[in-house]
Design a protein around this motif. Structure first.
Motif, short mmCIF file in Angstrom:
data_model
loop_
_atom_site.label_atom_id
_atom_site.label_comp_id
_atom_site.label_asym_id
_atom_site.label_seq_id
_atom_site.Cartn_x
_atom_site.Cartn_y
_atom_site.Cartn_z
N ALA A 59 17.88 -73.71 -10.84
CA ALA A 59 17.13 -74.91 -11.21
C ALA A 59 17.86 -76.17 -10.77
CB ALA A 59 16.88 -74.92 -12.72
N GLU A 60 19.17 -76.20 -10.95
CA GLU A 60 19.95 -77.36 -10.54
C GLU A 60 19.94 -77.52 -9.03
OE1 GLU A 60 23.73 -76.73 -12.36
OE2 GLU A 60 23.07 -77.46 -14.34
N GLN A 61 20.06 -76.40 -8.32
CA GLN A 61 20.04 -76.44 -6.86
C GLN A 61 18.72 -76.99 -6.34
OE1 GLN A 61 20.50 -72.55 -5.09
NE2 GLN A 61 19.78 -73.23 -3.10
N ARG A 62 17.63 -76.62 -6.99
CA ARG A 62 16.30 -77.02 -6.54
C ARG A 62 15.81 -78.30 -7.22
NH1 ARG A 62 12.97 -72.91 -3.37
NH2 ARG A 62 14.69 -71.65 -2.58
N GLN A 63 16.64 -78.85 -8.12
CA GLN A 63 16.31 -80.08 -8.84
C GLN A 63 14.99 -79.95 -9.60
OE1 GLN A 63 16.69 -83.01 -5.56
NE2 GLN A 63 18.59 -83.67 -6.54
N THR A 67 17.49 -77.97 -23.43
CA THR A 67 17.96 -77.66 -22.09
C THR A 67 18.19 -76.16 -21.94
OG1 THR A 67 20.32 -77.86 -22.60
CG2 THR A 67 19.15 -79.89 -22.01
N ALA A 68 18.23 -75.71 -20.71
CA ALA A 68 18.51 -74.30 -20.45
C ALA A 68 19.93 -73.94 -20.91
CB ALA A 68 18.34 -74.00 -18.97
N ARG A 69 20.85 -74.87 -20.80
CA ARG A 69 22.21 -74.59 -21.27
C ARG A 69 22.24 -74.38 -22.79
NH1 ARG A 69 25.83 -75.05 -17.28
NH2 ARG A 69 25.24 -76.26 -15.44
N GLU A 70 21.40 -75.13 -23.50
CA GLU A 70 21.30 -74.90 -24.95
C GLU A 70 20.69 -73.53 -25.23
OE1 GLU A 70 20.78 -79.40 -26.72
OE2 GLU A 70 19.06 -78.46 -25.74
N GLU A 80 22.10 -63.56 -16.36
CA GLU A 80 20.74 -63.93 -15.99
C GLU A 80 20.50 -65.42 -16.23
OE1 GLU A 80 18.11 -59.92 -17.00
OE2 GLU A 80 18.58 -61.37 -18.59
N GLY A 81 20.92 -65.89 -17.40
CA GLY A 81 20.71 -67.30 -17.73
C GLY A 81 21.49 -68.23 -16.82
N ALA A 82 22.74 -67.87 -16.53
CA ALA A 82 23.56 -68.71 -15.66
C ALA A 82 22.96 -68.80 -14.26
CB ALA A 82 24.98 -68.16 -15.60
N GLU A 83 22.41 -67.69 -13.77
CA GLU A 83 21.79 -67.69 -12.44
C GLU A 83 20.57 -68.62 -12.42
OE1 GLU A 83 19.43 -64.71 -9.34
OE2 GLU A 83 20.28 -63.90 -11.19
N LEU A 84 19.76 -68.59 -13.47
CA LEU A 84 18.58 -69.45 -13.51
C LEU A 84 18.98 -70.92 -13.57
CD1 LEU A 84 16.28 -67.50 -15.99
CD2 LEU A 84 16.10 -67.61 -13.51
N ILE A 85 20.00 -71.25 -14.35
CA ILE A 85 20.45 -72.63 -14.46
C ILE A 85 20.94 -73.14 -13.10
CG2 ILE A 85 22.24 -74.12 -15.44
CD1 ILE A 85 21.99 -72.40 -18.02
N ALA A 86 21.71 -72.31 -12.41
CA ALA A 86 22.21 -72.72 -11.09
C ALA A 86 21.06 -72.92 -10.11
CB ALA A 86 23.19 -71.66 -10.57
N ALA A 91 9.45 -70.73 -6.30
CA ALA A 91 8.17 -71.26 -5.84
C ALA A 91 8.08 -72.78 -5.98
CB ALA A 91 7.02 -70.60 -6.61
N GLY A 92 9.17 -73.40 -6.48
CA GLY A 92 9.21 -74.85 -6.59
C GLY A 92 8.57 -75.40 -7.85
#
Length: 352
Positions: free
Chosen positions: A113-117, A325-328, A105-111, A89-90
């Motif tokens: 978020a990065e794709q959508r900046q 960060t989400a990676r953390e 699940e976490g890796a998908e969300l990180i990707a 939803a931006g």
């Protein structure tokens, strides 16, 4: 965003986390404005925050043009789908810990978020505990020397299993995902990724097969260093919260950070004495300096959970770095999954 001076927040969930932590801390930060809450408890929400709009459907909150940041404070199993929906939803997103249940699940969300900046963060608030801030500064100052043994406990006395999702045998429930996530995050902040993990997980309360785990004993190895993380629901008289020994010193700390209890009493950040521990809970610190051996109390630094949301605001409004960060957040999930594998296979699991 139309204005860098304000970030409008939508909160999903008004249970313990949403009502006790998220909403009060958001309201304490200038520049953050709580505009929407998704909850079935509209009377409770409006009693606490009469100016917000309460909605019943997360999709309605995410579709609102009055929301820039979505905070997900719901049951663990719903973190990933709700965060994904918000990112699509931006919206920028904060997820209550633990980040997700699985690594995928976490890796998908990180990707995504990065794709959508978009900004994606995890609410690991106990980085701003009074005792942890004090310990971290003590270690950074070199007073203990290289750390050989680090032991952290998060013990409680709750002999009766309650009918909450956290204590039922459900995906993402149990003490390891709940309290263990805090201890793991703190250890990763101090020491980074371990060489390997060994863990024992159990159900010690008499509640049958429907109960989630209520005990864990996790060892993370870093060469010769041992990091021991322990949690239990059957500790009436707790021992030290932190026991840390290095080549030149020791740090022994009892008691819990006062901020959660203060929030539950209705107190808010900015009040006199916020986050300040009583002297009786100050750590016992001993270290060697040259020919001297110094022993005494280490005055605790004030805890400051509001710092998390202050930095979230600065990241969204002014382009600064996120507090977590989400990676953390995903690194914590990796250790939890390794711990579960170690317990299931009764062996140490190497970090890859």
């Amino acid at each position: 965003m139309e204005s860098a001076s304000e970030v409008r927040v939508g909160l999903i969930g008004y249970g313990f986390s949403g009502a006790t932590f998220q909403a009060p801390l958001i309201a304490s930060v200038p520049g953050l404005r709580l505009t929407r809450v998704c909850s079935s408890q509209s009377e409770r929400v409006l009693r606490d925050f009469p100016d917000v709009e309460v909605v019943a459907d997360p999709a309605e909150l995410m579709a609102s043009g009055e929301v820039d940041l979505v905070v997900v404070a719901t049951a663990n199993a719903s973190h990933a789908p709700l965060a994904r929906q918000a990112l699509l939803a931006g919206k920028h997103v904060v997820v209550e810990k633990p980040f997700t249940i699985t690594l995928d699940e976490g890796a998908e969300l990180i990707a995504l978020a990065e794709q959508r900046q978009l900004h994606l963060s995890v609410f690991h608030n106990r980085r701003w505990d009074s005792d942890f801030l004090t310990l971290r500064q003590t270690i950074d100052a070199g007073l203990l020397g290289p750390i050989n043994m680090y032991e952290a406990h998060f013990d409680r006395y709750r002999p009766n299993v309650r009918g909450r999702w956290r204590e039922q045998n459900l995906p993402g429930s149990g003490i390891l995902y709940d309290l263990g996530a805090h201890l793991i995050d703190q250890a990763l902040v101090l020491f980074g990724n371990p060489d390997c993990v060994n863990c024992d997980i159990g159900v010690q309360r008499d509640a049958g097969s429907d109960a989630a785990d209520d005990y864990f004993h996790l060892t993370m190895r870093y060469g010769a260093r041992r990091v021991i993380l322990h949690g239990s629901s059957l500790v009436l008289q707790p021992g030290p919260r932190f026991t840390v020994h290095g080549d030149t010193g020791s740090f022994i700390k009892h008691g819990m950070d006062p901020q959660e209890a203060a929030l539950m009493r209705g107190e808010r950040p900015g009040a006199p004495g916020w986050g300040v521990e009583p002297e009786s809970l100050h750590a016992q610190l001993s270290f060697v300096k040259g020919a001297l051996t110094v022993t005494g109390k280490a005055q605790s630094l004030p805890g400051c959970y509001q710092e998390y949301y202050q930095r979230v605001f600065e990241a969204i409004a002014h382009g600064k770095s996120l507090p977590v960060t989400a990676r953390e957040g995903l690194a914590v999930i990796k250790i939890i999954r390794m711990a579960m594998q170690s317990h299931a296979q009764q062996r140490s699991v190497t970090f890859e």
